[in-house]
Design a protein around this motif. Sequence first.
Motif, PDB file in Angstrom:
ATOM      1  N   VAL A   1     -46.002 -13.094 -21.695  1.00 19.82           N
ATOM      2  CA  VAL A   1     -45.094 -12.142 -21.036  1.00 19.82           C
ATOM      3  C   VAL A   1     -43.975 -12.891 -20.299  1.00 19.82           C
ATOM      4  N   LEU A   2     -44.264 -14.086 -19.811  1.00 21.98           N
ATOM      5  CA  LEU A   2     -43.194 -14.900 -19.209  1.00 21.98           C
ATOM      6  C   LEU A   2     -42.119 -15.198 -20.254  1.00 21.98           C
ATOM      7  N   VAL A   3     -42.565 -15.626 -21.431  1.00 22.15           N
ATOM      8  CA  VAL A   3     -41.608 -15.991 -22.480  1.00 22.15           C
ATOM      9  C   VAL A   3     -40.843 -14.758 -22.957  1.00 22.15           C
ATOM     10  N   SER A   4     -41.536 -13.657 -23.196  1.00 22.61           N
ATOM     11  CA  SER A   4     -40.884 -12.475 -23.781  1.00 22.61           C
ATOM     12  C   SER A   4     -39.978 -11.765 -22.778  1.00 22.61           C
ATOM     13  N   SER A   5     -40.100 -12.099 -21.495  1.00 25.50           N
ATOM     14  CA  SER A   5     -39.215 -11.494 -20.481  1.00 25.50           C
ATOM     15  C   SER A   5     -37.929 -12.294 -20.305  1.00 25.50           C
ATOM     16  N   GLY A   6     -37.991 -13.576 -20.616  1.00 27.37           N
ATOM     17  CA  GLY A   6     -36.882 -14.481 -20.315  1.00 27.37           C
ATOM     18  C   GLY A   6     -37.200 -15.395 -19.138  1.00 27.37           C
ATOM     19  N   LEU A   7     -38.183 -15.007 -18.322  1.00 23.79           N
ATOM     20  CA  LEU A   7     -38.518 -15.822 -17.152  1.00 23.79           C
ATOM     21  C   LEU A   7     -39.154 -17.154 -17.558  1.00 23.79           C
ATOM     22  N   GLY A   8     -39.634 -17.225 -18.788  1.00 24.96           N
ATOM     23  CA  GLY A   8     -40.274 -18.442 -19.286  1.00 24.96           C
ATOM     24  C   GLY A   8     -39.386 -19.675 -19.218  1.00 24.96           C
ATOM     25  N   ASP A   9     -38.062 -19.466 -19.232  1.00 23.16           N
ATOM     26  CA  ASP A   9     -37.138 -20.606 -19.107  1.00 23.16           C
ATOM     27  C   ASP A   9     -37.260 -21.281 -17.747  1.00 23.16           C
ATOM     28  N   ARG A  10     -37.805 -20.550 -16.784  1.00 19.41           N
ATOM     29  CA  ARG A  10     -37.850 -21.051 -15.405  1.00 19.41           C
ATOM     30  C   ARG A  10     -39.281 -21.200 -14.894  1.00 19.41           C
ATOM     31  N   ARG A  11     -40.242 -21.187 -15.784  1.00 20.23           N
ATOM     32  CA  ARG A  11     -41.639 -21.344 -15.409  1.00 20.23           C
ATOM     33  C   ARG A  11     -42.280 -22.393 -16.319  1.00 20.23           C
ATOM     34  N   PRO A  12     -43.383 -23.032 -15.872  1.00 24.92           N
ATOM     35  CA  PRO A  12     -43.955 -24.157 -16.651  1.00 24.92           C
ATOM     36  C   PRO A  12     -44.781 -23.678 -17.842  1.00 24.92           C
ATOM     37  N   VAL A  13     -44.115 -22.993 -18.797  1.00 26.78           N
ATOM     38  CA  VAL A  13     -44.847 -22.363 -19.905  1.00 26.78           C
ATOM     39  C   VAL A  13     -45.397 -23.377 -20.908  1.00 26.78           C
ATOM     40  N   ASP A  14     -44.954 -24.636 -20.818  1.00 26.01           N
ATOM     41  CA  ASP A  14     -45.496 -25.645 -21.723  1.00 26.01           C
ATOM     42  C   ASP A  14     -46.608 -26.462 -21.068  1.00 26.01           C
ATOM     43  N   ASP A  15     -47.096 -25.972 -19.943  1.00 28.56           N
ATOM     44  CA  ASP A  15     -48.171 -26.661 -19.222  1.00 28.56           C
ATOM     45  C   ASP A  15     -49.287 -25.646 -18.951  1.00 28.56           C
ATOM     46  N   PRO A  16     -50.154 -25.414 -19.967  1.00 24.88           N
ATOM     47  CA  PRO A  16     -51.182 -24.376 -19.832  1.00 24.88           C
ATOM     48  C   PRO A  16     -52.109 -24.606 -18.644  1.00 24.88           C
ATOM     49  N   ALA A  17     -52.407 -25.870 -18.329  1.00 22.90           N
ATOM     50  CA  ALA A  17     -53.312 -26.145 -17.207  1.00 22.90           C
ATOM     51  C   ALA A  17     -52.670 -25.681 -15.900  1.00 22.90           C
ATOM     52  N   ARG A  18     -51.367 -25.874 -15.788  1.00 23.66           N
ATOM     53  CA  ARG A  18     -50.676 -25.448 -14.556  1.00 23.66           C
ATOM     54  C   ARG A  18     -50.623 -23.915 -14.471  1.00 23.66           C
ATOM     55  N   LEU A  19     -50.421 -23.253 -15.610  1.00 18.93           N
ATOM     56  CA  LEU A  19     -50.448 -21.779 -15.606  1.00 18.93           C
ATOM     57  C   LEU A  19     -51.817 -21.280 -15.142  1.00 18.93           C
ATOM     58  N   GLU A  20     -52.881 -21.952 -15.585  1.00 18.66           N
ATOM     59  CA  GLU A  20     -54.239 -21.589 -15.127  1.00 18.66           C
ATOM     60  C   GLU A  20     -54.348 -21.736 -13.612  1.00 18.66           C
ATOM     61  N   GLU A  21     -53.838 -22.824 -13.086  1.00 14.81           N
ATOM     62  CA  GLU A  21     -53.891 -23.049 -11.638  1.00 14.81           C
ATOM     63  C   GLU A  21     -53.110 -21.973 -10.890  1.00 14.81           C
ATOM     64  N   MET A  22     -51.947 -21.603 -11.436  1.00 18.03           N
ATOM     65  CA  MET A  22     -51.130 -20.563 -10.813  1.00 18.03           C
ATOM     66  C   MET A  22     -51.890 -19.238 -10.746  1.00 18.03           C
ATOM     67  N   LEU A  23     -52.616 -18.935 -11.814  1.00 18.46           N
ATOM     68  CA  LEU A  23     -53.378 -17.677 -11.829  1.00 18.46           C
ATOM     69  C   LEU A  23     -54.582 -17.766 -10.892  1.00 18.46           C
ATOM     70  N   HIS A  24     -55.280 -18.883 -10.913  1.00 23.58           N
ATOM     71  CA  HIS A  24     -56.470 -19.019 -10.058  1.00 23.58           C
ATOM     72  C   HIS A  24     -56.102 -18.986  -8.581  1.00 23.58           C
ATOM     73  N   GLY A  25     -54.939 -19.532  -8.235  1.00 20.13           N
ATOM     74  CA  GLY A  25     -54.554 -19.625  -6.832  1.00 20.13           C
ATOM     75  C   GLY A  25     -53.931 -18.368  -6.269  1.00 20.13           C
ATOM     76  N   ALA A  26     -53.619 -17.409  -7.120  1.00 20.45           N
ATOM     77  CA  ALA A  26     -52.948 -16.187  -6.659  1.00 20.45           C
ATOM     78  C   ALA A  26     -53.974 -15.148  -6.223  1.00 20.45           C
ATOM     79  N   GLN A  27     -53.661 -14.406  -5.162  1.00 20.00           N
ATOM     80  CA  GLN A  27     -54.549 -13.328  -4.736  1.00 20.00           C
ATOM     81  C   GLN A  27     -54.257 -12.029  -5.481  1.00 20.00           C
ATOM     82  N   LEU A  28     -53.029 -11.864  -5.951  1.00 17.30           N
ATOM     83  CA  LEU A  28     -52.656 -10.616  -6.630  1.00 17.30           C
ATOM     84  C   LEU A  28     -52.019 -10.912  -7.981  1.00 17.30           C
ATOM     85  N   ILE A  29     -52.635 -10.381  -9.021  1.00 15.27           N
ATOM     86  CA  ILE A  29     -52.062 -10.436 -10.368  1.00 15.27           C
ATOM     87  C   ILE A  29     -52.062  -9.003 -10.878  1.00 15.27           C
TER      88      ILE A  29
END
Length: 133
Positions: free
Chosen positions: A18-46
């Motif tokens: 959804v990051l990529v298909s929105s356009g926001l993927g250009d500004r997020r670490p979409v080529d670093d799956p481990a970091r995306l996992e950390e971002m999700l684990h560390g967030a209280q609200l998704i």
Amino acid sequence: LVRYAHEPDLAAAEFREVLVSSGLGDRRPVDDPARLEEMLHGAQLIVTARAGGVLVGVARAVTDFAYCCYLSDLAVRRERQRKGVGRRLVHEVRRLSGERCVLLLAAAPDAEAYYPRIGMLPLPSAWMFPRLR
Ligand SMILES: CC(C)(COP(=O)(O)OP(=O)(O)OC[C@H]1O[C@@H](n2cnc3c(N)ncnc32)[C@H](O)[C@@H]1OP(=O)(O)O)[C@@H](O)C(=O)NCCC(=O)NCCS
């Protein structure tokens, strides 16, 4: 029909898509799956928006539920933009973080005109240290 839900266990691959298909993927670490996992684990609200099960939008926020909430990522799939999904995702983040919280965010350049449209106030005294990587 678009359904909204809190999905703390959202898969990193779906988040990425959804990051990529929105356009926001250009500004997020979409080529670093481990970091995306950390971002999700560390967030209280998704908060997710789904149409027929397909993820069409997401809002990811970090909050203490008592005083402050930082909305880090708001993304709506391109073909679903400008239909109220983003506005509703922000509303859900506010509802779930609670009325004692200030909601803060940093707008991406393309979305600067968006936040006043949904009623947010500018914060001229915002300051930051940028990410180093
Ligand atoms: C920015 C974004 C989250 C907005 O979500 P959305 O579902 O498309 O927007 P909404 O339907 O909630 O829009 C609400 C209002 O803002 C307007 N609007 C939407 N996107 C806008 C933009 N980029 N600039 C200015 N106004 C915008 C809509 O026309 C609508 O107006 P209305 O109330 O008069 O009908 C979405 O377009 C997106 O994912 N963009 C790409 C990624 C991005 O930039 N994310 C923000 C990172 S900070």
